[in-house]
Write a protein that holds these residues in place. Structure first.
Motif, PDB file in Angstrom:
ATOM      1  N   GLY A 217      31.495  38.079  41.015  1.00 49.77           N
ATOM      2  CA  GLY A 217      31.898  36.773  40.501  1.00 49.77           C
ATOM      3  C   GLY A 217      32.791  36.969  39.300  1.00 49.77           C
ATOM      4  N   THR A 218      32.726  36.041  38.369  1.00 45.18           N
ATOM      5  CA  THR A 218      33.576  36.125  37.182  1.00 45.18           C
ATOM      6  C   THR A 218      32.767  36.567  35.973  1.00 45.18           C
ATOM      7  OG1 THR A 218      33.201  33.805  36.583  1.00 45.18           O
ATOM      8  CG2 THR A 218      35.054  34.284  38.056  1.00 45.18           C
TER       9      THR A 218
ATOM     10  N   ALA B 238      40.879  42.632  37.686  1.00 39.63           N
ATOM     11  CA  ALA B 238      39.616  43.080  38.280  1.00 39.63           C
ATOM     12  C   ALA B 238      38.955  44.161  37.431  1.00 39.63           C
ATOM     13  CB  ALA B 238      39.869  43.613  39.685  1.00 39.63           C
ATOM     14  N   LEU B 239      37.625  44.105  37.388  1.00 42.38           N
ATOM     15  CA  LEU B 239      36.820  45.155  36.774  1.00 42.38           C
ATOM     16  C   LEU B 239      35.946  45.770  37.864  1.00 42.38           C
ATOM     17  CD1 LEU B 239      35.578  43.406  33.491  1.00 42.38           C
ATOM     18  CD2 LEU B 239      37.501  44.988  33.746  1.00 42.38           C
TER      19      LEU B 239
ATOM     20  N   GLN C 278      38.955  36.516  30.686  1.00 42.07           N
ATOM     21  CA  GLN C 278      38.242  36.344  31.951  1.00 42.07           C
ATOM     22  C   GLN C 278      38.637  37.409  32.968  1.00 42.07           C
ATOM     23  OE1 GLN C 278      38.812  32.111  33.095  1.00 42.07           O
ATOM     24  NE2 GLN C 278      36.594  32.024  32.922  1.00 42.07           N
ATOM     25  N   TYR C 279      37.651  37.784  33.803  1.00 44.50           N
ATOM     26  CA  TYR C 279      37.867  38.827  34.800  1.00 44.50           C
ATOM     27  C   TYR C 279      37.121  38.476  36.086  1.00 44.50           C
ATOM     28  CZ  TYR C 279      39.382  41.626  30.799  1.00 44.50           C
ATOM     29  OH  TYR C 279      40.038  42.084  29.686  1.00 44.50           O
TER      30      TYR C 279
ATOM     31  N   ASP D 235      36.633  36.154  46.635  1.00 42.64           N
ATOM     32  CA  ASP D 235      37.304  36.713  45.462  1.00 42.64           C
ATOM     33  C   ASP D 235      38.796  36.393  45.413  1.00 42.64           C
ATOM     34  OD1 ASP D 235      37.783  38.442  47.615  1.00 42.64           O
ATOM     35  OD2 ASP D 235      38.023  40.181  46.303  1.00 42.64           O
ATOM     36  N   ARG D 236      39.376  35.993  46.570  1.00 39.81           N
ATOM     37  CA  ARG D 236      40.788  35.619  46.585  1.00 39.81           C
ATOM     38  C   ARG D 236      41.052  34.395  45.712  1.00 39.81           C
ATOM     39  NH1 ARG D 236      44.137  36.611  50.795  1.00 39.81           N
ATOM     40  NH2 ARG D 236      45.540  35.205  49.661  1.00 39.81           N
TER      41      ARG D 236
END
Length: 307
Positions: free
Chosen positions: A289-290, A246-247, A277-278, A238-239
């Motif tokens: 993920g995204t 972030a959600l 995008q998140y 995630d880095r």
């Protein structure tokens, strides 16, 4: 004592300090031999004679190769003024010399700001850029030189770190965006100063938010594998998406999203007015993920799944 790892579940970013004379693909090849893994990828090429930060994606993290939001990179580059080569660096064939050229620090200080922001850059012939389906370096090796269209690149900062007026050498730190050729930047600065310049050394000090301090050598990675501690030295996947907000989903949303169900934007906490995008985390804190928003249908759609 040598330990065995479960490589099926290992994923993340392994930051390598690329040695000189290795291509980025060479690094992947050597790591495959050390790790006994096929699922490895890098986040962008680095010239063979360059050293420094090469983030290697391990396991499912390879899915992120083509969607990294942070493309910023930093370099420390050494330059020699007074001549040019066909490769724009010291390892090429000399094509021109400027014995009367004499650069001063004041001249450098005046010229450098011209190369900040969005600038136009013509890719060097010795590069992996494709023109009409052919790699430029393949043509260059045959002695063929073709016209290359200029490209827009972003240069955020150039700092003069070292200067030797007698030797006509300098060391510059450069922070730039994707697709910027540092040797071309130095060559263009040389021309702007009334002559030429070649790159004599290059070290990438930062890429995608990762720094040299986070990088390992082949010898260190070999030892990690021997001890079974590789996973402890991987940077979490995630880095790679730290630049995205972030959600954090509720338990119910986690179950739905995990099954590919699109969530109503109005019910997801943390959605921002102008952000598309998140990065998404489940109720247990696990990185999914995204995701991307579909404002017209009021839905949060699964982007790239990293689980």
């Amino acid at each position: 004592m040598e330990q065995r790892m479960n490589l099926d579940t290992v994923q993340g970013v392994l930051c390598m300090n690329k040695p000189t004379e290795f291509t980025s693909f060479d690094v992947i090849g050597k790591l495959r031999g050390i790790l006994h893994m096929r699922r490895l990828g890098h986040t962008g090429t680095l010239d063979p004679m360059a050293t420094g930060v090469l983030p290697v994606l391990v396991g499912k993290a390879t899915r992120a190769c083509d969607i990294l939001p942070d493309q910023t990179k930093s370099y420390r580059a050494a330059v020699q003024f007074g001549w040019e080569t066909d490769t724009e660096d010291v390892w090429g064939i000399r094509t021109a010399a400027y014995p009367e050229m004499h650069v001063t620090k004041e001249m450098l200080d005046e010229v450098i700001p011209r190369f900040l922001g969005e600038i136009q850059q013509i890719p060097p012939m010795y590069s992996a850029v494709s023109v009409e389906g052919k790699r430029l370096y393949e043509l260059a090796r045959k002695g063929v030189v073709i016209d290359r269209p200029a490209r827009t690149v972003q240069v955020d900062d150039i700092t003069l770190e070292e200067w030797d007026e007698e030797k006509q050498t300098a060391v510059l730190s450069v922070t730039c965006g994707k697709g910027t050729y540092i040797r071309t930047l130095l060559s263009d600065i040389g021309r702007a100063l009334g002559g030429g310049a070649v790159m004599t050394a290059l070290c990438r000090t930062m890429a995608h938010g990762f720094t040299l301090e986070q990088c390992y050598t082949f010898e260190q990675v070999t030892e990690f594998c021997r001890m079974g501690t590789l996973a402890e030295h991987l940077i979490p996947t995630d880095r790679l998406f730290a630049a995205l907000p972030a959600l954090h989903l509720t338990e119910q949303q986690t179950a739905l999203y995990g099954n590919g169900v699109k969530l109503a934007l109005s019910r997801v906490e943390g959605i921002l007015p102008d952000q598309e995008q998140y990065r998404v985390y489940g109720a247990d804190g696990c990185f999914f993920g995204t995701a991307q928003t579909d404002r017209k249908s009021d839905e949060l759609r699964v982007g790239k799944n990293m689980k």
